[in-house]
Design a protein around this motif. Structure first.
Motif, PDB file in Angstrom:
ATOM      1  N   GLU A 182       0.816  -1.211   0.000  1.00 13.78           N
ATOM      2  CA  GLU A 182       0.000   0.000   0.000  1.00 13.78           C
ATOM      3  C   GLU A 182       0.853   1.265   0.000  1.00 13.78           C
ATOM      4  N   SER A 204      -3.095  -3.392   4.675  1.00 17.16           N
ATOM      5  CA  SER A 204      -4.434  -3.813   4.266  1.00 17.16           C
ATOM      6  C   SER A 204      -4.327  -5.307   3.979  1.00 17.16           C
ATOM      7  N   GLN A 206      -4.758  -6.752   1.345  1.00 21.59           N
ATOM      8  CA  GLN A 206      -4.776  -6.836  -0.116  1.00 21.59           C
ATOM      9  C   GLN A 206      -4.293  -8.177  -0.688  1.00 21.59           C
ATOM     10  N   LYS A 209      -6.427 -11.224   0.381  1.00 28.95           N
ATOM     11  CA  LYS A 209      -7.779 -11.362  -0.182  1.00 28.95           C
ATOM     12  C   LYS A 209      -7.689 -11.799  -1.636  1.00 28.95           C
ATOM     13  N   ARG A 228      -0.759   1.829   9.287  1.00 23.34           N
ATOM     14  CA  ARG A 228       0.124   2.568   8.390  1.00 23.34           C
ATOM     15  C   ARG A 228       0.892   3.612   9.204  1.00 23.34           C
ATOM     16  N   GLN A 242     -10.963  -1.116   8.130  1.00 25.22           N
ATOM     17  CA  GLN A 242     -11.569  -1.169   6.800  1.00 25.22           C
ATOM     18  C   GLN A 242     -12.724  -2.163   6.785  1.00 25.22           C
ATOM     19  N   HIS A 456      -2.978   3.399  -7.501  1.00 30.94           N
ATOM     20  CA  HIS A 456      -3.731   2.597  -6.519  1.00 30.94           C
ATOM     21  C   HIS A 456      -2.790   1.545  -5.929  1.00 30.94           C
ATOM     22  N   HIS A 457      -2.566   0.448  -6.595  1.00 31.64           N
ATOM     23  CA  HIS A 457      -1.481  -0.462  -6.237  1.00 31.64           C
ATOM     24  C   HIS A 457      -1.104  -1.295  -7.457  1.00 31.64           C
ATOM     25  N   GLY A 493     -12.363   2.716  -1.728  1.00 36.19           N
ATOM     26  CA  GLY A 493     -11.764   2.647  -3.053  1.00 36.19           C
ATOM     27  C   GLY A 493     -11.342   1.226  -3.357  1.00 36.19           C
ATOM     28  N   GLY A 494     -11.198   0.961  -4.644  1.00 34.71           N
ATOM     29  CA  GLY A 494     -10.778  -0.385  -5.017  1.00 34.71           C
ATOM     30  C   GLY A 494     -10.496  -0.445  -6.492  1.00 34.71           C
ATOM     31  N   SER A 495     -10.364  -1.654  -6.986  1.00 31.95           N
ATOM     32  CA  SER A 495     -10.043  -1.817  -8.401  1.00 31.95           C
ATOM     33  C   SER A 495     -10.316  -3.235  -8.860  1.00 31.95           C
ATOM     34  N   ARG A 497      -8.498  -6.333 -10.520  1.00 29.01           N
ATOM     35  CA  ARG A 497      -7.085  -6.721 -10.433  1.00 29.01           C
ATOM     36  C   ARG A 497      -6.619  -7.373 -11.732  1.00 29.01           C
ATOM     37  N   GLY A 538     -12.096  -5.786  -6.121  1.00 29.56           N
ATOM     38  CA  GLY A 538     -12.503  -5.568  -4.738  1.00 29.56           C
ATOM     39  C   GLY A 538     -12.551  -4.105  -4.377  1.00 29.56           C
ATOM     40  N   LEU A 539     -12.807  -3.895  -3.121  1.00 30.89           N
ATOM     41  CA  LEU A 539     -12.953  -2.534  -2.619  1.00 30.89           C
ATOM     42  C   LEU A 539     -12.796  -2.570  -1.101  1.00 30.89           C
ATOM     43  N   ALA A 540     -12.326  -1.469  -0.554  1.00 35.39           N
ATOM     44  CA  ALA A 540     -12.267  -1.353   0.907  1.00 35.39           C
ATOM     45  C   ALA A 540     -12.769   0.033   1.316  1.00 35.39           C
TER      46      ALA A 540
HETATM   47  N1  ASP Z   1      -6.420  -2.496  -0.430  1.00 37.03           N
HETATM   48  C1  ASP Z   1      -6.934  -1.305  -1.014  1.00 37.03           C
HETATM   49  C2  ASP Z   1      -6.784  -0.151  -0.041  1.00 37.03           C
HETATM   50  O1  ASP Z   1      -6.543  -0.362   1.138  1.00 37.03           O
HETATM   51  C3  ASP Z   1      -8.383  -1.413  -1.365  1.00 37.03           C
HETATM   52  C4  ASP Z   1      -8.619  -2.340  -2.520  1.00 37.03           C
HETATM   53  O2  ASP Z   1      -7.999  -2.192  -3.573  1.00 37.03           O
HETATM   54  O3  ASP Z   1      -9.477  -3.226  -2.364  1.00 37.03           O
HETATM   55  O4  ASP Z   1      -6.918   0.979  -0.432  1.00 37.03           O
END
Ligand code: ASP
Length: 596
Positions: A182, A204, A206, A209, A228, A242, A456-457, A493-495, A497, A538-540
């Motif tokens: 993150e 997270s 991430q 999951k 964090r 979250q 995002h990541h 937020g999320g995306s 993958r 996904g999303l958090a």
């Molecule tokens: N892990 C991401 C975050 O903490 C959320 C996600 O992409 O599901 O922002």
């Protein structure tokens, strides 16, 4: 003296007693909010988490001994009262749920006494926050904080119930783990068994999951604590919560659909607010152009207007210089603020400087239509009129302009817009404006690292039509990433993958990550991806922020039972603290003495 409650059983919480119980025997327990002596009668307001209930002590009912005991009651004593529910003998208190009844006490036990608390246990106290946090146990008794904490519990319970019905499984992921991607600093935990090695607390869930999707669990959710170690900012917590989720065999619309229904459900159940579905969507680019922010507050307008074309040949060097350097000139119209005193305008300029502006140009349209401006002398009358027209300026309006690189213009005007709205009283906490921001840029240029970093990541999927630009024009690649914004706050937020190895490799390459580094960091996820990975997304949500807005609070500290303060310390427990030399020795850790 503290008595035991042996032989007594609480029959009701304070506000569970109502006029329907008149004539019945009840046993209530709680804290003394207030005691009033009226000669032959003593009144006590009894408090528990449900609210207040009036107890009447009458010597003829409770006897001499009981009456004398009631006389010793002080605020915050914990008592048990057996008595009979009755219609109030005195005036009805309309502001209380139990305002039309009272309990006529037949017996009283003092379960424990209390010292005088350092501040009154009631709403709207002016006590400094650090005192409240030091005595958080007492602070948490106050009804307004209590209702926040209860609302938070409700949100968590309803979220679990809703998602369970939608086929989500609640699965816990580790707290002691390896660094997650993150991008913030990790909190580290030293290993005793492996001297010199450290766990990281998760930023997270991430990677886990995503692995659960590889394992076929299909729909996962968790109310997950995340950690964090970020730089100190006013309303940040080193640990936060979250609502985390991940879904298999889905694309953007599927994630949005289930989450819109979740939000509508929560707002209806908790606040009786109807969220109109579908929630509005806006691309990142549109959000930036119109509001200067990727989390625009839509409760008010004051949109940005691009006036670059109008001023590109004007005589004002600040404007033309910015344009020559590839920047733009944009403005906003603060309606009705044209008579703002010079001092306040100067304060806005300082505010803008805090966001990187070198200055702020303004036109104040007077009530008689004449213009007062910081830069009129460099402009022709026609140019000034064109600017006023472009921003729909009317008599009494204040027009503010920023000229710089786009990034700075957006951040300055975006922040100014919210600041002005706040000053103008446009931010109504009873209004809830949701927005999906979509199509985020895949990458963000980092001046510091001199490379593209993932916005995002690194597991975020580029938009299908942009994949072929990963190498040729990374700055133009848009991602299948989305944020859910509420009243100008990003609440989640999320995306989607990346699930194809070849795209993931190209993504790592664009980020300047060698195969070696990628393997060292996320090898276990990349390995999992070798054995059949479903498309997933996904999303958090940040639960703290979500509840803060629902509870109409300004700080997430008001919706966290035991929050930390700005320097990440806990005023209640004094954490972080030094530890025994023995503990350090076991962990093979030596503390460097700080040099004078
Ligand atoms: N892990 C991401 C975050 O903490 C959320 C996600 O992409 O599901 O922002």
């Amino acid at each position: 003296m503290a008595e035991s409650m042996v032989g007594l059983k609480r029959t009701h919480r304070c506000t569970e007693v109502s006029s329907a119980n008149v004539g019945e025997n009840v046993t209530v327990m709680g804290w003394v909010q207030r005691r009033r002596n009226l000669g032959a009668l003593i009144f006590v307001d009894l408090r528990d988490r449900s609210g207040l209930l009036q107890i009447l002590f009458d010597e003829n009912e409770i006897g001499r001994e009981g009456f004398d005991k009631a006389y010793t009651l002080r605020n915050e004593f914990v008592i048990a009262v057996e008595g009979v529910a009755a219609k109030r003998s005195g005036a009805v208190n309309e502001s209380l749920k139990t305002g039309d009844i009272e309990i006529i006490a037949k017996s009283l036990r003092i379960l424990s006494e209390s010292e005088t608390p350092p501040f009154p246990i009631e709403d709207n106290i002016s006590t400094k926050e650090d005192i409240r946090l030091k005595y958080r146990c007492l602070d948490l008794r106050r009804p307004d904080i209590q209702s926040n904490i209860i609302m938070r519990s409700q949100v968590a319970t309803l979220t679990r119930a809703f998602l369970a019905k939608e086929g989500f499984l609640e699965i816990e992921t580790p707290m002691l783990t390896k660094s997650t991607p993150e991008g913030a600093r990790d909190y580290l935990v030293p290993s005793r068994v492996h001297p010199g090695k450290f766990y990281a607390l998760p930023q997270s869930p991430q990677l886990f999951k995503q692995m659960l999707m590889c394992s076929g669990y299909d729909r996962y959710m968790q109310i997950a604590r995340c950690f964090r170690d970020e730089d100190l900012r006013a309303d940040r917590q080193p640990e936060f919560t979250q609502i985390d989720m991940e879904l298999s065999f889905v694309d953007v619309d599927d994630v949005i659909d289930v989450n819109e229904r979740l939000l509508a459900y929560l707002f209806k159940e908790v606040l009786d607010v109807d969220v109109k579905l579908p929630i509005q969507r806006m691309t990142w680019q549109e959000a930036m152009d119109r509001f200067g922010s990727d989390k625009p507050d839509l409760r008010f307008g004051m949109e940005l207007k691009n006036v670059t074309e109008l001023v590109k040949n004007c005589g004002f060097g600040v404007f033309t210089g910015a344009i020559e350097n590839g920047g733009t000139v944009r403005g906003i119209n603060a309606k009705g603020q044209g008579m703002m005193p010079r001092k306040k305008i100067d304060a806005l300029v300082d505010f803008a400087k805090g966001y990187g502006a070198k200055g702020l140009a303004y036109i104040a349209i007077q009530e008689d239509g004449t213009l007062k401006s910081s830069f009129a002398k460099f402009m022709s009358e026609a140019e000034m009129n064109a600017l006023v027209a472009a921003l729909d300026g009317q008599a009494g309006d204040l027009l503010l302009f920023a000229a710089d690189r786009n990034k700075i213009v957006y951040s300055v005007l975006g922040a100014l817009r919210v600041e002005l709205a706040d000053q103008m009283g446009l931010l109504d906490k009873n209004e809830f404006r949701f927005l999906w921001v979509t199509e985020f840029p895949q990458f963000e240029w980092s001046d510091e690292e001199e490379r593209f970093v993932a916005m995002h990541h690194p597991f975020t999927m580029p938009m299908d039509e942009d994949i072929d630009k990963l190498e040729s024009d990374p700055g133009a690649v848009r991602a299948k990433a989305y944020d859910i914004v509420l009243n100008g706050t990003e609440i989640g937020g999320g995306s989607v993958r990346i699930h194809q190895a070849d795209i993931q490799e190209r993504m790592f390459a664009a980020l300047g990550l060698t195969e070696e580094v990628a393997n060292e960091k996320f090898g276990f996820l990349l390995d999992a991806f070798k054995y059949g990975v479903p498309p997933h997304a996904g999303l958090a949500y940040g639960l703290d922020r979500l509840v803060m807005i629902m509870a109409k609070r300004d700080s997430i500290r008001d919706v966290i039972a035991f929050p930390k303060v700005k320097d990440a310390s806990c005023l209640l427990t004094n954490a972080p603290d030094v530890v025994d030399a023995k503990q350090l020795h076991e962990l093979s850790i030596e503390i460097e003495e700080e040099q004078e």
